[in-house]
Write an enzyme that holds these catalytic residues in place. Structure first.
Site, PDB file in Angstrom:
ATOM      1  N   ASP A   1       0.883  -1.162   0.000  1.00 13.71           N
ATOM      2  CA  ASP A   1       0.000   0.000   0.000  1.00 13.71           C
ATOM      3  C   ASP A   1       0.924   1.215   0.000  1.00 13.71           C
ATOM      4  O   ASP A   1       1.533   1.549   1.014  1.00 13.71           O
ATOM      5  CB  ASP A   1      -0.880  -0.040   1.265  1.00 13.71           C
TER       6      ASP A   1
ATOM      7  N   LYS B   1       2.855  11.396  -3.560  1.00 10.78           N
ATOM      8  CA  LYS B   1       1.765  10.730  -4.287  1.00 10.78           C
ATOM      9  C   LYS B   1       0.756  11.749  -4.850  1.00 10.78           C
ATOM     10  O   LYS B   1       0.071  11.482  -5.831  1.00 10.78           O
ATOM     11  CB  LYS B   1       1.069   9.774  -3.315  1.00 10.78           C
TER      12      LYS B   1
ATOM     13  N   GLU C   1      -7.233   0.787  -4.155  1.00 10.56           N
ATOM     14  CA  GLU C   1      -7.182   0.678  -2.693  1.00 10.56           C
ATOM     15  C   GLU C   1      -8.503   0.207  -2.071  1.00 10.56           C
ATOM     16  O   GLU C   1      -8.497  -0.734  -1.269  1.00 10.56           O
ATOM     17  CB  GLU C   1      -6.721   2.011  -2.093  1.00 10.56           C
TER      18      GLU C   1
ATOM     19  N   ASP D   1     -12.895   5.393   1.649  1.00  6.77           N
ATOM     20  CA  ASP D   1     -11.444   5.403   1.886  1.00  6.77           C
ATOM     21  C   ASP D   1     -10.916   6.844   1.865  1.00  6.77           C
ATOM     22  O   ASP D   1     -10.775   7.449   0.811  1.00  6.77           O
ATOM     23  CB  ASP D   1     -10.778   4.547   0.788  1.00  6.77           C
TER      24      ASP D   1
END
Ligand code: AMP
Length: 611
Positions: free
Chosen positions: A10, A72, A173, A195
């Site tokens: 992850d 990211k 994810e 999420d």
């Protein structure tokens, strides 16, 4: 030898996590410090050394300009995009324009692409797994936000290659979280995965039954997460300080990094406490060399007031995805909360209110995504596996047509992998090439969507207009990555396609980065090796030095003894010179000679004592 096993990574905005399936059970692998997650931070120290994870985080305040967090948020983005503009204004490190309309980061005097920075984090996760397993690991499944577009996915895959990983699958994810939630349980139900992580928000609705995990709909925002909540606290602190002292703290990079640190800490504390003290002594000094301190109390109510619109935005996205997929909220049987930000009480409260039920408490928000990735990794290499994952493309794919309009070829929420063909004809006599603009998005106007690339069909047969027909097939892989192929319908021959105007790295650049990374790692390893031998040599040198006076006294009365002492001095001298010259081979040789000398000294001493 590399193991055949697959690790699940992850790669988070704030933290990363790695897991593996052991004896049929997915487990998170702790890092050297025993932590199950590792900060997604990369820094370059003053001596040029690369620091990753906790070690990078620990020095972030004193080396703010050369420490990258939240890379990211920049991966796969174009230079002029709003997300990049926002980042330039708020991060203490230097963001610069890359050669392909892309984004690069300048640390000290080196320029890094974003996939390189992400690669260093992935590599750290690879090392954590290798240390735990005691063997090399190459295969991996890496997760990305469901709402990532083609460029962001491609760039994540490039990062994997630079890190020396074979990324056998990119998975979303929330889908990974649902896999971990439903794995090994005999359930049949429709679930929603909400999420909210450090940088991105995703919502996915899945149907789970008999080992099949089918995504029905997904949506999100790749620039909405914990970082934005922290930013609101920072803005509030900066505003208050400016009002009181007429000083803008944002101008001082070290102050900015300290503000970021306390803002995140305060936000986390307010998930359990009702109020928290923010204390930053000596935050800045005035022109008169007078140190100023920052001290404020932040209550949970104030935090909620500062960030309510952000939580509301996530709920609006949930609403839209249910509407788009024609799902009634009542059909959802469980809500799974994923990502560190779902510990925020207001987030939990608004989720419960929207879905009309208390979210499921059984999953660990920081670990569930990596666990799901490892399950998918295990399933991909196990032919007997009964886990089947059916994901969807989060964005529609299409081309630009006359008038600047967007013609959709593959609709969003279509199950991947998927392909669609379209026939193009020439519009001019003797036309030998056709340009196709491939885009991703939902707007009717082409320019409002994300340009994936300009595909140019070349070498077409010279003929009157409309006669040459070329069939172009657009393919979206299970990774969500787009590829394009073309075929001359008359001859059946494949047409060559040149791709331009993408902001991704070129193959040459990726190869260069792989080589540079390998060289760097070799250098690191050899300097670690040198350090190990240096320490061993220094230890023996110390012991010899301590014995010298005694040995000297015992044996220097004879010629032989004097000679032996002189020789021993020579051995020590040579060892010291080898250490000073950083010559590994010479240090290894010298260590052997030192060991012989030490043994000889010990022998002399023990013989004398026995006598
Ligand atoms: P993730 O990307 O899932 O690792 O989530 C990281 C985000 O969750 C960061 O913005 C953290 O500050 C935030 N976070 C972690 N723990 C908490 C907590 N207890 N309360 C509020 N936010 C948290």
């Amino acid at each position: 030898m590399a193991t055949e096993r697959v690790i699940g990574i992850d790669l988070g905005t704030t933290n990363s996590c790695v897991a593996i399936v052991e004896d049929g059970t997915p487990v998170v692998i702790p890092n050297r410090g025993g932590y199950k997650t590792t900060p997604s931070m990369v820094a370059i120290a003053e001596n040029g050394k690369r620091l990753v994870g906790h070690i990078a985080k620990r020095q972030a305040i004193t080396n703010a300009e050369n420490t990258v967090h939240a890379a990211k948020r920049l991966i796969g983005r174009k230079w002029g995009s709003p997300a990049v503009k926002a980042a330039i204004e708020t991060v203490p490190y230097r963001i610069v324009e890359g050669p392909h309309d892309d984004v690069r980061i300048m640390l000290r005097d080196q320029v890094f692409s974003i996939p390189e920075i992400s690669a260093y984090i992935l590599q750290e996760m690879k090392f954590i797994a290798e240390e735990y397993l005691g063997e090399e690991v190459v295969k991996s499944v890496v997760t990305v936000p469901a709402y990532f577009n083609d460029g962001q996915r491609q760039a994540t895959k490039d990062a994997g290659r630079i890190a020396g990983l074979d990324v056998i699958r990119i998975i979303n994810e929330p889908t990974a979280a649902a896999l971990a939630y439903g794995f090994g349980r005999n359930i049949e139900r429709k679930v929603a995965v909400y999420d909210l992580g450090g940088g991105t928000f995703d919502i996915s609705v899945l149907e789970i039954g008999n080992g099949v995990f089918e995504v029905i709909s997904t949506a999100g925002d790749t620039f909405l997460g914990g970082e934005d909540f922290d930013r609101r606290i920072i803005d509030w602190l900066v505003f208050g300080f400016h009002k009181e002292h007429k000083i803008d703290l944002r101008k001082d990079k070290m102050a900015l990094q300290r503000l970021k640190d306390v803002a995140e800490k305060a936000k986390c504390e307010l998930s359990s406490a009702r109020e928290t003290e923010i204390n930053l002594p000596f935050i800045i000094s005035t022109g008169k060399n007078e140190a100023l301190h920052l001290q404020r109390t932040l209550t949970r109510e104030k935090l909620e007031e500062l960030t309510l619109d952000l939580v509301e935005r996530t709920i609006q996205i949930c609403k839209k995805t249910l509407e788009d997929a024609d799902i009634d909220k009542k059909e959802i049987e469980d809500v799974i909360l994923v990502g560190g930000m779902t510990r925020v009480p207001k987030v939990q409260e608004m989720c419960a209110e929207f879905f009309g039920m208390e979210p499921c408490k059984g999953v660990h928000p920081d670990e569930v995504v990596a666990l799901g990735a490892s399950i998918q990794g295990g399933a991909l290499i196990d032919e007997q596996s009964d886990v089947l994952l059916l994901d969807v493309t989060p964005h529609s794919l299409g081309i630009m047509i006359v008038g600047g309009y967007f013609h959709k070829l593959i609709e969003q929420n279509t199950t991947v992998p998927t392909s669609k063909s379209h026939v193009f004809t020439t519009v001019k006599d003797n036309q030998t090439s056709v340009k196709i603009l491939v885009l991703q998005g939902e707007s009717e106007r082409a320019e409002e969507n994300e340009l994936l690339g300009e595909f140019i069909l070349t070498g077409l047969r010279r003929a009157p207009k409309g006669e040459v027909e070329v069939e172009v097939t657009f393919h979206i892989s299970a990774d969500g990555i787009v590829s394009v192929k073309a075929k001359d319908l008359e001859t059946g021959l494949e047409q060559s396609i040149t791709v331009t105007a993408t902001s991704g790295l070129t193959e040459d650049e990726i190869r260069r980065m792989i080589d540079e990374n390998k060289d760097y790692m070799m250098e690191v390893r050899s300097s670690q090796e040198f350090e190990k031998h240096r320490q061993a040599a220094e230890k023996i040198l110390d012991e010899i030095e301590q014995l010298f006076p005694v040995v000297n006294e015992i044996i220097s009365s004879s010629d032989f003894g004097r000679d032996a002492v002189k020789k021993a001095r020579g051995v020590c001298e040579r060892a010291r010179s080898a250490i000073a010259a950083k010559d590994l081979a010479a240090v290894v040789d010298a260590t052997e000679a030192l060991t012989r000398t030490l043994n000889m000294f010990k022998g002399v001493v023990s013989k004398t004592r026995a006598g």
